[in-house]
Design a protein around this motif. Structure first.
Motif, short mmCIF file in Angstrom:
data_model
loop_
_atom_site.label_atom_id
_atom_site.label_comp_id
_atom_site.label_asym_id
_atom_site.label_seq_id
_atom_site.Cartn_x
_atom_site.Cartn_y
_atom_site.Cartn_z
N ILE A 12 0.68 -1.20 0.04
CA ILE A 12 -0.08 0.12 0.02
C ILE A 12 0.88 1.24 0.04
N GLY A 13 2.15 1.19 0.68
CA GLY A 13 3.11 2.19 0.73
C GLY A 13 3.43 2.76 -0.53
N SER A 14 3.80 1.77 -1.26
CA SER A 14 4.49 2.39 -2.69
C SER A 14 3.31 3.10 -3.49
N VAL A 30 10.88 5.64 4.46
CA VAL A 30 11.76 4.99 5.36
C VAL A 30 11.21 3.38 5.44
N ASP A 31 12.08 2.31 5.17
CA ASP A 31 11.66 1.13 5.07
C ASP A 31 13.09 0.16 5.27
N ASN A 32 12.75 -0.90 6.13
CA ASN A 32 13.66 -1.79 6.45
C ASN A 32 13.89 -2.98 5.61
N LEU A 33 12.92 -3.12 4.81
CA LEU A 33 12.93 -4.09 3.62
C LEU A 33 12.52 -5.50 4.12
N ILE A 34 12.08 -5.55 5.35
CA ILE A 34 11.83 -6.92 5.75
C ILE A 34 10.67 -7.53 5.20
N ASN A 35 9.68 -6.78 4.51
CA ASN A 35 8.60 -7.35 3.61
C ASN A 35 8.45 -6.63 2.26
N SER A 36 9.61 -6.18 1.91
CA SER A 36 9.43 -5.59 0.31
C SER A 36 10.88 -5.77 -0.39
N LYS A 37 10.82 -5.36 -1.44
CA LYS A 37 12.18 -5.45 -2.44
C LYS A 37 12.66 -4.26 -2.71
N GLY A 82 4.84 -2.13 9.32
CA GLY A 82 4.29 -3.08 10.48
C GLY A 82 4.28 -4.61 9.97
N LEU A 83 4.01 -5.21 10.89
CA LEU A 83 3.61 -6.87 10.41
C LEU A 83 2.35 -7.11 10.32
N LYS A 84 2.04 -7.91 9.31
CA LYS A 84 0.59 -7.72 8.69
C LYS A 84 -0.12 -9.22 8.55
N SER A 85 0.49 -10.21 8.95
CA SER A 85 -0.19 -11.62 8.82
C SER A 85 -0.95 -12.06 10.01
N ASN A 102 6.02 -0.82 19.06
CA ASN A 102 6.84 0.04 19.13
C ASN A 102 7.33 0.96 17.95
N THR A 103 7.19 0.51 16.66
CA THR A 103 7.29 1.34 15.72
C THR A 103 6.31 2.69 15.73
N THR A 104 5.10 2.36 16.20
CA THR A 104 3.87 3.40 16.27
C THR A 104 4.38 4.23 17.31
N SER A 122 -2.21 3.37 9.36
CA SER A 122 -2.80 2.29 8.83
C SER A 122 -3.50 1.56 10.01
N SER A 123 -5.05 1.65 10.19
CA SER A 123 -5.57 0.65 11.04
C SER A 123 -6.40 -0.46 9.88
N SER A 124 -7.14 -0.95 10.40
CA SER A 124 -7.75 -2.12 9.88
C SER A 124 -9.33 -2.26 10.23
N1 LIG Z 1 -2.70 -5.37 2.98
C1 LIG Z 1 -3.84 -5.23 3.83
O1 LIG Z 1 -4.87 -6.29 3.39
C2 LIG Z 1 -4.01 -4.46 4.98
C3 LIG Z 1 -5.43 -4.30 5.56
C4 LIG Z 1 -5.54 -3.50 6.72
C5 LIG Z 1 -4.45 -2.81 7.22
N2 LIG Z 1 -3.27 -2.93 6.80
C6 LIG Z 1 -1.94 -2.38 7.14
O2 LIG Z 1 -1.60 -1.43 6.32
C7 LIG Z 1 0.08 -1.31 6.38
C8 LIG Z 1 0.64 -1.67 5.05
O3 LIG Z 1 0.11 -3.01 4.65
P1 LIG Z 1 0.81 -3.49 3.42
O4 LIG Z 1 -0.37 -4.48 2.83
O5 LIG Z 1 1.35 -2.57 2.51
O6 LIG Z 1 2.03 -4.45 4.28
P2 LIG Z 1 3.56 -4.48 3.53
O7 LIG Z 1 4.34 -5.48 4.61
O8 LIG Z 1 3.64 -4.70 2.04
O9 LIG Z 1 4.19 -3.26 3.78
C9 LIG Z 1 4.71 -2.96 5.11
C10 LIG Z 1 6.19 -2.27 4.87
O10 LIG Z 1 6.74 -2.06 6.21
C11 LIG Z 1 8.19 -2.44 6.22
N3 LIG Z 1 8.38 -2.66 7.60
C12 LIG Z 1 7.97 -3.63 8.54
N4 LIG Z 1 8.53 -3.38 9.79
C13 LIG Z 1 9.29 -2.32 9.49
C14 LIG Z 1 10.23 -1.71 10.63
N5 LIG Z 1 10.49 -2.34 11.78
N6 LIG Z 1 10.84 -0.50 10.13
C15 LIG Z 1 10.84 -0.21 8.91
N7 LIG Z 1 10.11 -0.76 7.93
C16 LIG Z 1 9.34 -1.90 8.41
C17 LIG Z 1 8.30 -3.72 5.20
O11 LIG Z 1 9.53 -3.94 4.88
C18 LIG Z 1 7.18 -3.22 4.19
O12 LIG Z 1 7.73 -2.66 3.14
C19 LIG Z 1 0.16 -2.40 7.75
O13 LIG Z 1 0.54 -1.54 8.84
C20 LIG Z 1 -0.84 -3.34 7.53
O14 LIG Z 1 -1.02 -3.79 8.67
C21 LIG Z 1 -2.85 -3.78 5.53
#
Ligand SMILES: NC(=O)c1ccc[n+]([C@@H]2O[C@H](COP(=O)([O-])OP(=O)(O)OC[C@H]3O[C@@H](n4cnc5c(N)ncnc54)[C@H](O)[C@@H]3O)[C@@H](O)[C@H]2O)c1
Length: 342
Positions: A12-14, A30-37, A82-85, A102-104, A122-124
């Motif tokens: 969503i961020g990109s 700002v991203d640490n690439l933990i779940n992105s490329k 954040g982590l989202k699974s 802690n990120t928040t 980003s809430s849900s």
């Molecule tokens: N995708 C969905 O269905 C959905 C639905 C509701 C809410 N959200 C929320 O929206 C937000 C974005 O979701 P998304 O689908 O784009 O997820 P995503 O995992 O694709 O993006 C999250 C990004 O945050 C980065 N990140 C994670 N921890 C980090 C840290 N400690 N420091 C720096 N970067 C960090 C990851 O590398 C990734 O690029 C999340 O907070 C998620 O919980 C997503």
């Protein structure tokens, strides 16, 4: 405005970064690439003609994050990282509480310290728990069914309290429904590591032959065709909602649903995907998944009235764009792979 986008290389961020740039804002990702490329960065630079900053930084590292905020003259923060699974949060709850809270907290502390007046989170829809749809922002929140949902509800509370104690901090909580689809270039989209948790990347990977069959959780829900109903929203519409939110930020805390207001069943999504892309998706029904409910969709009156935002893309667009992304991305990855072996 100069907007700091945490998690700006994620799904969503990109997309939001592109819309922010298009609207004329300056951004720092700002991203640490933990779940992105890192390739997403290259792709953003191909699509957008505007330049922007990227910092590879873990938002849990407060000192590093502060150097970025300190030099930046930041007017607003959009916090996606954040982590989202949901499933992973059940098996590893402590990691979800550690990272998401802690990120928040780190970003909110810096927003207060540097008097940054706009903060979008980003809430849900998961914060509504098992409440009956259509879901309205003002309704009492029910307990969520998993640690991921709990972290979202807790972050909302943290931001509420921080804004009350610091009236200069304006906060918008955006409760997303089910984002799918991809940017129309086909260059960026949802590209999870490993087996997808979400429906659309699962469908596209089955269509591509990367996975054998789509598994549908339950066909005995009290819905039109027995499968679960969700409010699917195109990720570009969702991205535009963030730009409206940060531009129209008021003092205090605002809460908005970002959805279409309309429910679509899992089977309807599959049938639409097959029709618009002219292919077949093999699927099978399996047991209901723990914690899933029959129907989840938004009431979107408030966001329409106050932010003047509404969705523009339909389910067909979502299915077409997701498939275009799957094809382009697979080709991109194959080319990268063969370059490595040259
Ligand atoms: N995708 C969905 O269905 C959905 C639905 C509701 C809410 N959200 C929320 O929206 C937000 C974005 O979701 P998304 O689908 O784009 O997820 P995503 O995992 O694709 O993006 C999250 C990004 O945050 C980065 N990140 C994670 N921890 C980090 C840290 N400690 N420091 C720096 N970067 C960090 C990851 O590398 C990734 O690029 C999340 O907070 C998620 O919980 C997503």
């Amino acid at each position: 405005m100069h907007i700091l986008v945490s998690g700006g290389l994620g799904y969503i961020g990109s997309h939001t970064c592109l819309v922010l740039l298009e609207a004329g804002h300056t951004i720092s990702i700002v991203d640490n690439l933990i779940n992105s490329k890192i390739e997403t960065l290259e792709k953003l630079r191909i699509i957008s003609t505007s330049d922007f900053q990227f910092y590879q930084c873990d938002i849990l590292d407060y000192e590093h994050l502060e150097t970025i905020v300190h030099e930046g003259n930041v007017d607003g923060i959009i916090h996606f990282a954040g982590l989202k699974s949901v499933g992973e949060s059940v098996s590893n709850p402590l990691e979800y509480y550690r990272v998401n809270l802690n990120t928040t907290i780190n970003l909110t502390r810096l927003a207060v310290k540097y008097k940054i007046p706009r903060f979008v989170f980003s809430s849900s829809a998961t914060v509504y728990g098992s409440a009956k749809s259509p879901l309205v922002e003002s309704q009492k929140l029910l307990p969520t069914t998993n640690p991921y949902g709990e972290t979202k509800a807790m972050c909302e509370k943290i931001l509420n309290d921080a804004s009350q104690a610091n009236p200069n901090l304006g906060v918008t909580l955006l409760r997303y429904f089910n984002p799918i689809g991809a940017h129309e270039s086909g260059l960026i989209g949802e590209n999870p590591n490993g087996t997808p948790n979400n429906l659309m990347p699962y469908i596209t990977q089955v269509a591509k032959g990367k996975l054998e069959k789509l598994k549908i959780f339950g066909n005995d829900y009290p819905t039109n065709d027995g499968t679960g109903v969700r409010d699917f929203i195109h990720v570009m519409d969702l991205a535009k909602g963030h730009v409206a939110a940060i531009e129209k930020q008021k003092s205090g805390v605002q809460v908005y649903n970002l959805g279409t207001g309309k429910g679509t069943s899992v089977l309807e999504i599959i049938k639409t995907f097959e029709r618009v892309n002219n292919l077949e998706i093999p699927y099978e029904f399996i047991e209901r998944r723990n914690g899933d409910i029959a129907e989840v969709y938004a009431n979107v009156l408030k966001v329409g009235k106050e932010l003047g935002w509404k969705t523009e893309r339909n389910i067909e667009d979502m299915c077409r764009d997701a498939w275009r992304f799957e094809n382009q991305n697979s080709q991109y990855e194959e080319e990268k792979f063969s370059e490595l072996w040259k």
